[in-house]
Design a protein around this motif. Structure first.
Motif, mmCIF file in Angstrom:
data_model
loop_
_atom_site.group_PDB
_atom_site.id
_atom_site.type_symbol
_atom_site.label_atom_id
_atom_site.label_comp_id
_atom_site.label_asym_id
_atom_site.label_seq_id
_atom_site.Cartn_x
_atom_site.Cartn_y
_atom_site.Cartn_z
ATOM 1 N N UNK A 47 0.637 -1.143 0.013
ATOM 2 C CA UNK A 47 0.006 -0.034 -0.111
ATOM 3 C C UNK A 47 0.869 1.152 -0.032
ATOM 4 N N UNK B 194 2.598 1.837 -3.412
ATOM 5 C CA UNK B 194 1.708 2.300 -4.357
ATOM 6 C C UNK B 194 1.095 3.622 -4.137
ATOM 7 N N UNK C 298 1.038 7.212 -7.507
ATOM 8 C CA UNK C 298 0.133 6.416 -8.659
ATOM 9 C C UNK C 298 0.860 6.024 -9.781
ATOM 10 N N UNK C 299 2.176 6.912 -9.683
ATOM 11 C CA UNK C 299 2.879 6.747 -11.188
ATOM 12 C C UNK C 299 4.027 5.782 -11.137
ATOM 13 N N UNK C 300 4.157 5.026 -9.845
ATOM 14 C CA UNK C 300 5.521 4.198 -9.952
ATOM 15 C C UNK C 300 4.827 2.805 -10.104
ATOM 16 N N UNK C 301 5.767 1.960 -10.659
ATOM 17 C CA UNK C 301 5.345 0.646 -10.987
ATOM 18 C C UNK C 301 6.081 -0.356 -10.157
ATOM 19 N N UNK C 302 5.513 -1.135 -9.302
ATOM 20 C CA UNK C 302 5.963 -2.169 -8.257
ATOM 21 C C UNK C 302 5.997 -3.429 -8.710
ATOM 22 N N UNK D 212 10.796 11.249 -7.996
ATOM 23 C CA UNK D 212 10.219 10.099 -7.538
ATOM 24 C C UNK D 212 11.307 9.095 -7.112
#
Lengths: 374, 374
Positions: free
Chosen positions: B316, B319, B322-326, B355
Motif C-alpha cells: 500500500x 503504491x 500513483x505513477x510508480x511500477x511495483x 520520484x
C-alpha cells in the motif's frame, strides 16, 4: 499482506491477463473454469469445475483473499456461492445487472444516461406490434447471455419479424431502436475499495460483424459531454458500491452519447492500456479488488489496438515492426474466436495511424480473420 | 509455431519475469529448480530437481522448443545436458566463460575492452607476493560462483592478506586492482538468432554493500566511447555466436570504461526496461532464443529502478505514488535477498529524480532493507 491469492471465476484471456498483472505485484492467482485447457491455466493455478458444482466452488475459494470475475456471463449463482466464502468484487448486484439487458438499461437510465429506445418483447405478438408501430431498423436482442454480437437479429421491415423470432424466440428479448451512430465510444473506469474512482481516457471502437476490431485512445470527446458522462458513471458506481474496472459502451450520435451496454469487468476496448497507459486496466482491477491504491490511468501516448480474431499471421510476421506489442492468449485458432491482439503506442496520432494501417493490412492478408464470426 | 514451450534453467525472479514476458507472446514456460517454492513456479510449470540429476533434466527437456538460463552460475554440466536434448541459448561456451572470472577477463580483453589489472592467485604465497608488489587497494575474488559481492575481500594493506586468505583461500582466486571509479555503467544488448544485435540505452548503477541499489537510464555516456564499446561487444557476441540478452558491467574512470563483468542473461540493471523501454529485456530475450525478430530497445522516457532488498514496505505504501511500477517476486523476505523492485519512468530527468528520492526515503524508512547482505 504477504503473497495474497486472487481468485478469478473464468479462465479465458481476461483471467490470463489479470493473473499476469497480479504476478507483477507478487500476487498469486487461482482461476476457476470448466475447461481443462482454459488459457489462464498457463500462468495461474487452474481449478476445473462446473459453475453449478457448489462443492468444487467452495474448494476453489479456500485460501483466497478475494474473488472476482473475468466474463460477465458467469452464472450469478456461482458468483453468489463464491461470495459466501470470500469477498466478491465487484459485488453480486453489479454482476447480475449486466446479465440482463433490460435491467442494465434501467440502471443506466437511473444514473442519468441517455440510452437507445428499447422495450421488452415477450411474445411474437409483442414483436409484431412493436415493429408495426416503431421506426425501423430495430435490433432484437436476447436479454441474457449475449456477447460479441451473439444473440442479436436486425429487423428492418415486417418481413424480418418471423425469421428473427425463429432465431431468438423463446428467450426473454429486448427490442432496441437501431442507432445510426457516428462513432462507438467506451469509457473505462476503476473504483477502488475506498470509493476513489479513476478514469481511463475515452476510447473509440470499431466493430466488425459484432466483434471489436480496433480501439484507439485517447479519443477526442467534447469535454463537457465527457465530464457529465463520468459524473453519471461515478454516481452509478457509488450507488452500486462497485469495486474494480467497469466498461461502458456508448453510441455517439450528433455529439450525444447513448449508453448501450456495461461490462462489470476488464474490457477488450482497454487492452491498449497494457502498453499505452501508466497502469494497465488489469493491474488496476487487481489493485482495486485487493484494496490497494489505484495507479495512474494516464495515456503514455497515442495508443491503439487491433484484435486478432479467428486466426493470426505467424508471430514472426506480426513482430516485423519492432515497435508493436503482440499479445497472444495461447488459444487454439477458431472462427470468430479472440486469440490475441496487437497494441501500438506512439508519440503522435499520425505514427499511430501508420502503424495500425500497416498492421491492418497484414491481418487482412492473413486468411479470413474477421470472417466466420457467429 | 503454435504455443511454443520455453525451458528455463533456474526458477528465481529472472525466470519468473521471463515467463511473464513469454506468456504475453502466447509462449508457455517450464522452469527447472531444486527448490519446490521457486518463485517462477507461480507463473510457469515448475520441474523440481537437482542440477546433477541427469534423468530429471532429460524429463524437463521433453517437449521444449528451446532452453535458456536465468542465473549465470547454473552448473555448466546441467546446461550441457539440457543442450543435448534441445537448443541451448545462449550457448555452452558463453555460459562457461561467465563462470570463471579469469576466463571472462580474457574474453573481454580479446574483444578489445580495457579491464581492471588482474592476476590469478593460486596460493597464499602468490597473494603475499602480489600484495607486496602492487598498488593497493586490491580486491581478492573467487574465480567462480561469485555474485552480489559474495566471494570478495578487500586487501588494503599486507595486514589484510591473512584474513582475506582465511575467508577465500582454497578456491581459485583472482586479484583485481581496486578501481576508483566515477560511475558504474552497464551495457545491455540482445543478439537475435540471425546475428542482429540491438542495444538498450546505457545504464548508470549504484551498488550498496555489493548489491545493486539503483539503476538509471538513459545514462549520458560520451558518444564515441559508447559507440566503441558497442562495436567491441558486438564483435564479442559474433565470435561467441551468442543468442539472447547479455549485460556488461563497467567502471567509468576519467571517461574510460573498464569492463568488469559480464552476465550471459537478463540482468537486474535492465529491470527498468519493463516499464521504461518499448520492449522489455525479458521479452527480447524470449524473442531472441525463439528465433523471433527483436523489439525496439528505445527508452520511453527517463527511467529508473530501485531494488527491494531483504524486506519491503507494505505494498500500500509503495503504491501511494500513483505513477510508480511495483514488482514483487513472491519471495519470502530475508536479509540480503532481492524480493522486488520499483520502476519509474518520467518525461524529464527532474521528475524521475523526484520520484526516486521519494521512493528511496520510503525504503530507507522501512527497516534495514539494504543491511544484512552477505
Amino acid at each position: 499482506m504477504s503473497k495474497p491469492v486472487l481468485g478469478i471465476l473464468g479462465g479465458g484471456q481476461l483471467g490470463r491477463m489479470l493473473a499476469l498483472a497480479a504476478a507483477r505485484l507478487g500476487v498469486r492467482s487461482r482461476v476457476y473454469d470448466p475447461a481443462p485447457d482454459a488459457c489462464a491455466g498457463d500462468v495461474a493455478q487452474l481449478v476445473c469445475g462446473s459453475f453449478e458444482d457448489e462443492s468444487a466452488l467452495a474448494r476453489f475459494c479456500a485460501g483466497l483473499d478475494v474473488v472476482t470475475i473475468e466474463f460477465e456471463n458467469v452464472p450469478v449463482r456461482a458468483a453468489e456461492i463464491a461470495g459466501q466464502h470470500v469477498p466478491l468484487r465487484p459485488g453480486l448486484e453489479s454482476i447480475a445487472i449486466a446479465q440482463d439487458r433490460l435491467h442494465e438499461r434501467g440502471v443506466l437510465g437511473r444514473a442519468g444516461f441517455a440510452t437507445p429506445v428499447s422495450e421488452a418483447i415477450d411474445s411474437l405478438q409483442d414483436l409484431r406490434d412493436a415493429v408495426a408501430r416503431r421506426e425501423k431498423p430495430l435490433l432484437l436482442k436476447t436479454r441474457r447471455l449475449g456477447y460479441d454480437g451473439k444473440g442479436q437479429a436486425w429487423v428492418r421491415s415486417v418481413a424480418d419479424v418471423e425469421p428473427a423470432w425463429a432465431r431468438l424466440g423463446g428467450h426473454p428479448l429486448l427490442l432496441d431502436q437501431g442507432v445510426r451512430f457516428d462513432r462507438e465510444i467506451s469509457l473505462v473506469a476503476v473504483r477502488g475499495s475506498d470509493g476513489t474512482t479513476v478514469h481511463y481516457p475515452p476510447i473509440e471502437n470499431v466493430h466488425r460483424e459484432g466483434i471489436l476490431w480496433t480501439s484507439r485512445a485517447p479519443a477526442p470527446v467534447d469535454a463537457k459531454t465527457l465530464a457529465l458522462a463520468r459524473r453519471q458513471l461515478e454516481h452509478m458506481l457509488d450507488r452500486l458500491g462497485y469495486v474494480g474496472v467497469i466498461a461502458l459502451e456508448f453510441f455517439e450520435t450528433g455529439g450525444l452519447l447513448l449508453a448501450n451496454e456495461m461490462a462489470p469487468r476488464v474490457h477488450n476496448s482497454a487492452h491498449w492500456t497494457v502498453d499505452g497507459a501508466r497502469t494497465s486496466q488489469f493491474e488496476n482491477h487487481v489493485r482495486a479488488v485487493l484494496g490497494l491504491p489505484l495507479g495512474s490511468t494516464e495515456a503514455r501516448g497515442w495508443a491503439g489496438m487491433l484484435n486478432l480474431v479467428g486466426t493470426a499471421p505467424p508471430l514472426e510476421r506480426l513482430l516485423e515492426d519492432e515497435s508493436v506489442h503482440v499479445h497472444l492468449y495461447g488459444k487454439e485458432p477458431r472462427a470468430g474466436r479472440k486469440i490475441g491482439h496487437v497494441n501500438v503506442c506512439e508519440a503522435d496520432e499520425r505514427s499511430r495511424e501508420a502503424r495500425m494501417s500497416a498492421l491492418g493490412a497484414i491481418l487482412e492478408g492473413s486468411n479470413a480473420h474477421v470472417r466466420g464470426a457467429g
